[in-house]
Design a protein around this motif. Structure first.
Motif, short mmCIF file in Angstrom:
data_model
loop_
_atom_site.label_atom_id
_atom_site.label_comp_id
_atom_site.label_asym_id
_atom_site.label_seq_id
_atom_site.Cartn_x
_atom_site.Cartn_y
_atom_site.Cartn_z
N TRP A 335 0.90 -1.04 0.10
CA TRP A 335 -0.10 0.05 0.55
C TRP A 335 0.80 1.08 -0.01
N SER A 336 0.16 2.56 -0.22
CA SER A 336 1.01 3.68 -0.48
C SER A 336 0.46 4.61 0.17
N GLY A 337 0.52 5.63 0.24
CA GLY A 337 0.17 7.41 1.24
C GLY A 337 0.53 7.96 0.51
N ARG A 338 0.44 9.81 1.03
CA ARG A 338 1.17 10.38 0.64
C ARG A 338 1.53 11.26 1.98
N ILE A 339 2.84 12.09 1.69
CA ILE A 339 3.09 13.01 3.35
C ILE A 339 3.52 14.48 2.56
N ALA A 340 3.03 15.38 3.24
CA ALA A 340 2.22 16.71 3.14
C ALA A 340 4.48 17.50 3.83
N MET A 341 5.15 17.65 2.89
CA MET A 341 6.64 18.05 2.82
C MET A 341 6.43 19.46 2.90
N THR A 342 6.88 20.10 4.01
CA THR A 342 7.30 21.96 3.48
C THR A 342 9.04 21.48 3.27
N SER A 343 9.18 22.74 2.34
CA SER A 343 10.70 22.84 2.10
C SER A 343 11.32 22.74 3.11
N ASP A 344 11.01 23.41 4.95
CA ASP A 344 12.06 23.84 5.68
C ASP A 344 11.70 22.51 6.67
N HIS A 345 10.47 21.35 6.02
CA HIS A 345 10.54 20.58 7.19
C HIS A 345 10.19 20.70 8.51
N ILE A 346 9.61 21.75 8.49
CA ILE A 346 8.60 22.67 9.78
C ILE A 346 6.91 22.22 9.14
N PRO A 347 6.73 21.85 10.67
CA PRO A 347 5.20 21.72 10.12
C PRO A 347 4.50 23.70 10.27
N LYS A 348 3.70 23.86 9.96
CA LYS A 348 2.21 24.66 9.66
C LYS A 348 1.97 24.94 10.50
N ILE A 349 1.14 26.05 10.94
CA ILE A 349 -0.32 26.60 11.52
C ILE A 349 -0.17 27.67 10.75
N VAL A 350 -1.39 27.84 9.67
CA VAL A 350 -1.88 29.09 9.11
C VAL A 350 -2.92 29.58 9.50
N ALA A 351 -2.72 31.24 10.20
CA ALA A 351 -4.17 31.24 10.72
C ALA A 351 -4.67 32.37 9.77
N PHE A 352 -5.63 31.38 8.31
CA PHE A 352 -6.03 32.04 7.73
C PHE A 352 -7.31 32.90 7.66
#
Length: 423
Positions: A335-352
């Motif tokens: 099986w396979s899955g997807r990872i959400a990767m950011t350029s700096d490898h730091i998670p994000k909390i966006v107050a949009f």
């Protein structure tokens, strides 16, 4: 080349099912996404007495949470000094401190809610695949010890004893960590959230999100949910969802392959203590055992894409290279899955927007950070304050050339797996 489907769906002892959204609602908190983050947030908010509506386009755990390796790690993929270099000493130190406790928070939550998910807190092994990897682990050990982490450097002999393989130069052992059956865990979170009063709806793909009259208006199944607060927790499975805000990340695929239950003799020598493992290679791989004694080999790559045969053949060769006694043991599940990767490898909390967050970008560390971020964003939204968040929210986060970079990761994985471990 045909495999049985996702092992976690076959073996999960936690069951959860919910009906689609079929009526208009007004709630305190609307959550989009039924993975670790969304279900943790729903559970926390419901326990605090808030009215909660969680909308999942497929089924609970359909995305990365139900396709995860199942390693409950402390910290992030980056070493501590790199985290502080990216974020600054104070902010980076705060995030590292919070995530150092992530395994405890996960295992305590499992115990509190009685989640049946093969929880095994015997630590994890970060395996040195080369001499350079061993030097990298020495740096991580020094940095972790300076922060009070109870890490242990293991030499090649001890690593061989703990893994049953002579292929590694050493390892970094983290006794805080462990393994779980990830789909069972997220289903258990959903079950607990529903028991606490959260309304959870499956097969309820969101068609639109708007801001109307100081409330968030979310449309799914042609019904409307009006909410004072909103959390987008779709992570790497946001694609195709048209919302007020779209998270930006690079989608990286990860595939896994599992044997059937191994013999008693093999289980006595291969990962006898059941530590979960991953290595220091640039194109990372993981190896672990489930409770029934199945060996699970994972690596970067899309097992459902054009390189599926390449990745499956690599997994067979990799298992034979690490554990020669298993050379003829067939692979049964893939099986396979997807990872959400950011350029700096730091998670994000966006107050949009007003009273609205999006959490994403765990870069392969979904269980601990996902649980922490989900729980803490729910608390912050209900309190109307961001002081208790693990990191400061940003107004936006952008990534460039996301499709091209995702293709580059897949091409690199295919090339590496096509050449690697040929014996």
């Amino acid at each position: 080349m045909t495999f049985e489907p996702n092992l976690w769906r076959t073996t999960a002892r936690e069951a959860f099912a919910a009906a689609p959204l079929d009526a208009d609602l007004t709630v305190d908190l609307a959550i989009l996404g039924g993975g670790f983050t969304g279900c943790s947030a729903a559970l926390e908010a419901a326990r605090e007495g808030a009215s909660v509506c969680l909308l999942e386009a497929e089924t609970i755990g359909y995305g990365g949470s139900g396709r995860n390796v199942g390693l409950v790690n402390a910290g992030l993929w980056l070493p501590p000094d790199a985290v502080k270099a990216q974020m600054g000493a104070k902010a980076g130190g705060q995030l590292l401190s919070v995530l150092a406790e992530a395994p405890s928070r996960v295992f305590d939550l499992i115990a509190r809610e009685g989640i049946d998910c093969e929880a095994t807190r015997n630590g994890t092994l970060h395996l040195a695949h080369s001499a350079k990897g061993c030097r990298d682990l020495q740096g991580r050990h020094h940095q972790g010890i300076s922060l009070g982490a109870p890490l242990q450097l293991l030499d090649a002999v001890e690593t061989g004893r703990r893994t049953g393989s002579n292929a590694f130069h050493g390892a970094l052992f983290d006794p805080r960590a462990g393994t779980i059956q990830p789909l069972a865990y997220v289903r258990g979170l959903a079950r607990s959230a529903a028991r606490a009063g959260a309304q959870i709806f499956e097969h309820s793909a969101v068609q639109s999100v708007r801001r109307e009259s100081n409330l968030w208006s979310v449309t799914a199944n042609h019904k409307r949910v009006r909410a004072k607060r909103l959390l987008i927790a779709t992570n790497a499975y946001h694609s195709g969802l048209s919302t007020f805000y779209t998270p930006r990340f690079v989608a990286v695929h990860y595939c896994q392959f599992a044997t059937g239950p191994l013999s008693d003799a093999a289980r006595e020598t291969i990962l006898p203590n059941r530590e979960g493992c991953w290595d220091t290679a640039l194109v990372m791989s993981s190896v672990r055992m489930d409770q029934a004694g199945r060996l699970i080999m994972g690596g970067i790559g899309n097992g459902d894409g054009v390189g599926a045969r390449v990745h499956a053949n690599w997994a067979r060769r990799k298992i034979a290279a690490l554990f020669p006694a298993l050379r003829d043991v067939p692979l049964k599940h893939g099986w396979s899955g997807r990872i959400a990767m950011t350029s700096d490898h730091i998670p994000k909390i966006v107050a949009f927007g007003p009273d609205a967050y999006a959490c994403y970008g765990y870069s392969g560390r979904g269980i601990g950070p996902g649980t922490v971020f989900g729980t803490d964003t729910a608390r912050a939204l209900l309190a109307g304050s961001d002081h208790q968040l693990p990191l400061a929210p940003v107004c936006d986060h952008s990534e460039t050339a996301t499709t091209l970079r995702g293709q580059w990761f897949e091409a690199g994985a295919c090339m590496t797996h096509g050449l690697a471990a040929r014996i």
